[in-house]
Design a protein around this motif. Structure first.
Motif, PDB file in Angstrom:
ATOM      1  N   UNK A  89      -3.157  -0.811 -13.559  1.00  0.00           N
ATOM      2  CA  UNK A  89      -4.425  -1.535 -13.679  1.00  0.00           C
ATOM      3  C   UNK A  89      -5.139  -1.264 -14.999  1.00  0.00           C
ATOM      4  N   UNK A  90      -4.503  -0.543 -15.902  1.00  0.00           N
ATOM      5  CA  UNK A  90      -5.231   0.039 -17.022  1.00  0.00           C
ATOM      6  C   UNK A  90      -5.202  -0.774 -18.318  1.00  0.00           C
ATOM      7  N   UNK A  91      -4.662  -1.978 -18.277  1.00  0.00           N
ATOM      8  CA  UNK A  91      -4.705  -2.862 -19.439  1.00  0.00           C
ATOM      9  C   UNK A  91      -5.186  -4.245 -19.009  1.00  0.00           C
ATOM     10  N   UNK A  92      -6.412  -4.347 -18.498  1.00  0.00           N
ATOM     11  CA  UNK A  92      -6.887  -5.642 -18.001  1.00  0.00           C
ATOM     12  C   UNK A  92      -7.204  -6.597 -19.151  1.00  0.00           C
ATOM     13  N   UNK A  93      -7.090  -7.886 -18.856  1.00  0.00           N
ATOM     14  CA  UNK A  93      -7.480  -8.920 -19.825  1.00  0.00           C
ATOM     15  C   UNK A  93      -8.731  -9.647 -19.348  1.00  0.00           C
TER      16      UNK A  93
ATOM     17  N   UNK B 106       5.581  -0.456 -16.862  1.00  0.00           N
ATOM     18  CA  UNK B 106       4.462  -0.741 -15.978  1.00  0.00           C
ATOM     19  C   UNK B 106       3.175  -0.121 -16.500  1.00  0.00           C
ATOM     20  N   UNK B 107       2.108  -0.913 -16.565  1.00  0.00           N
ATOM     21  CA  UNK B 107       0.810  -0.431 -17.038  1.00  0.00           C
ATOM     22  C   UNK B 107      -0.204  -0.262 -15.906  1.00  0.00           C
TER      23      UNK B 107
ATOM     24  N   UNK C 111       4.630  -5.024 -16.714  1.00  0.00           N
ATOM     25  CA  UNK C 111       3.957  -5.357 -15.468  1.00  0.00           C
ATOM     26  C   UNK C 111       2.515  -4.865 -15.459  1.00  0.00           C
ATOM     27  N   UNK C 112       1.590  -5.667 -14.884  1.00  0.00           N
ATOM     28  CA  UNK C 112       0.161  -5.338 -14.819  1.00  0.00           C
ATOM     29  C   UNK C 112      -0.366  -5.691 -13.428  1.00  0.00           C
ATOM     30  N   UNK C 113      -1.369  -4.950 -12.985  1.00  0.00           N
ATOM     31  CA  UNK C 113      -2.017  -5.235 -11.698  1.00  0.00           C
ATOM     32  C   UNK C 113      -3.520  -5.293 -11.899  1.00  0.00           C
ATOM     33  N   UNK C 114      -4.235  -5.655 -10.822  1.00  0.00           N
ATOM     34  CA  UNK C 114      -5.686  -5.534 -10.850  1.00  0.00           C
ATOM     35  C   UNK C 114      -6.049  -4.101 -10.444  1.00  0.00           C
TER      36      UNK C 114
ATOM     37  N   UNK D  95      -7.120 -12.149 -10.685  1.00  0.00           N
ATOM     38  CA  UNK D  95      -5.925 -12.990 -10.733  1.00  0.00           C
ATOM     39  C   UNK D  95      -5.309 -13.000 -12.128  1.00  0.00           C
ATOM     40  N   UNK D  96      -6.158 -13.025 -13.144  1.00  0.00           N
ATOM     41  CA  UNK D  96      -5.641 -12.988 -14.523  1.00  0.00           C
ATOM     42  C   UNK D  96      -5.003 -11.644 -14.851  1.00  0.00           C
ATOM     43  N   UNK D  97      -5.536 -10.580 -14.277  1.00  0.00           N
ATOM     44  CA  UNK D  97      -4.995  -9.250 -14.559  1.00  0.00           C
ATOM     45  C   UNK D  97      -3.649  -9.009 -13.880  1.00  0.00           C
ATOM     46  N   UNK D  98      -3.397  -9.678 -12.778  1.00  0.00           N
ATOM     47  CA  UNK D  98      -2.109  -9.539 -12.087  1.00  0.00           C
ATOM     48  C   UNK D  98      -1.101 -10.451 -12.798  1.00  0.00           C
ATOM     49  N   UNK D  99      -0.279  -9.839 -13.623  1.00  0.00           N
ATOM     50  CA  UNK D  99       0.597 -10.653 -14.480  1.00  0.00           C
ATOM     51  C   UNK D  99       1.832  -9.853 -14.879  1.00  0.00           C
TER      52      UNK D  99
END
Length: 260
Positions: free
Chosen positions: A226-230, A223-224, A179-182, A240-244
């Motif tokens: 917000x610390x692994x953004x793309x 869960x990562x 799981x990833x967030x902004x 929006x891309x980071x929330x995945x």
């Protein structure tokens, strides 16, 4: 009148042997018919029997060294020794290289199935699919699965996860759900930070997949935050891309071996 009646009776008695003779001829005829039927050769059955015997006697040798009757092979296979019989060892397992190649081939088939199932979402940009010989990375936008700030899958998410489970259920591939967030902070009673939110979303996906028949021992939830953004977090498109949620499907069966 009495003499005439007696002559008729004598004639009748004299002709009774014809009945017995006719019965005998009938039985004799039936006997020869049966004997002929039994002795007739069925050409089809004869051909099958002939081919079977030919295959048996022409079969290749199945032992390393033939054993003569009355002899016991030794441990060295020379036919002499302490009477220990060694049977030829047949390799029942694939080599490690061929086994890994077979799993890589199966992984590619799985990737093709996922690409076909999510073709429309891939064209829309809400699903991405990357593959290699060792893993499949299926990335799902949070909009497909969750509402804003929520870790409970919405109604449409179940169709997506059912599709994934249908593709994965026939294999034993390990599955790691990430799981990833902004970078927008969240502070609620349920989710004090994005760590909890991202982990809860990954766990929710694992829970639904388990309900759909995926063996829980194959899966892990991570869960990562917000610390692994793309993408950059200073634009709405980037956030929006980071929330995945990312599903890493391994070629191997060991969940502890799922690495990138």
């Amino acid at each position: 009148m009495r003499r005439r009646r007696q002559s008729e009776e004598d004639l009748h008695n004299k002709e009774r042997w014809l009945i017995s003779y006719a019965d005998f001829i009938t039985l004799l005829f039936a006997f020869f018919v049966v004997m002929y039927s039994v002795s007739s050769v069925n050409e089809g059955k004869y051909k099958v029997l002939s081919e079977t015997l030919t295959g048996v006697f022409n079969a290749p040798q199945r032992t390393v060294n033939p054993i003569d009757v009355g002899e016991l092979p030794s441990a060295s296979g020379t036919g002499q020794g302490d009477g220990v019989i060694l049977l030829p060892v047949i390799e029942a397992h694939r080599s490690p290289e061929s086994a890994q190649q077979a799993r890589s081939d199966a992984l590619r088939v799985m990737a093709d199935q996922l690409a076909l199932e999510f073709e429309e979402f891939i064209e829309q940009g809400v699903v991405t699919l990357e593959t290699s010989d060792e893993w499949i990375e299926l990335s799902l936008s949070n909009s497909l699965l969750f509402g804003s700030g929520d870790a409970e899958p919405h109604f449409d998410a179940f169709t997506v996860l059912e599709t994934i489970a249908r593709v994965l259920e026939n294999g034993d591939n390990a599955l790691r759900v990430e799981g990833f967030t902004d970078n927008r902070p969240i502070r609620t009673a349920a989710f004090p930070s994005n760590w909890e939110l991202s982990t809860a979303r990954a766990a929710a996906v694992v829970r639904v997949l388990a309900i759909e028949g995926i063996e829980p021992a194959r899966m892990a939830a991570i869960g990562y935050g917000e610390f692994q953004p793309v993408a950059r977090n200073d634009t709405e498109a980037g956030r929006s891309r980071n929330r995945r949620v990312v599903l890493l499907i391994s070629r191997d069966a060991s969940i502890r071996g799922v690495m990138r």
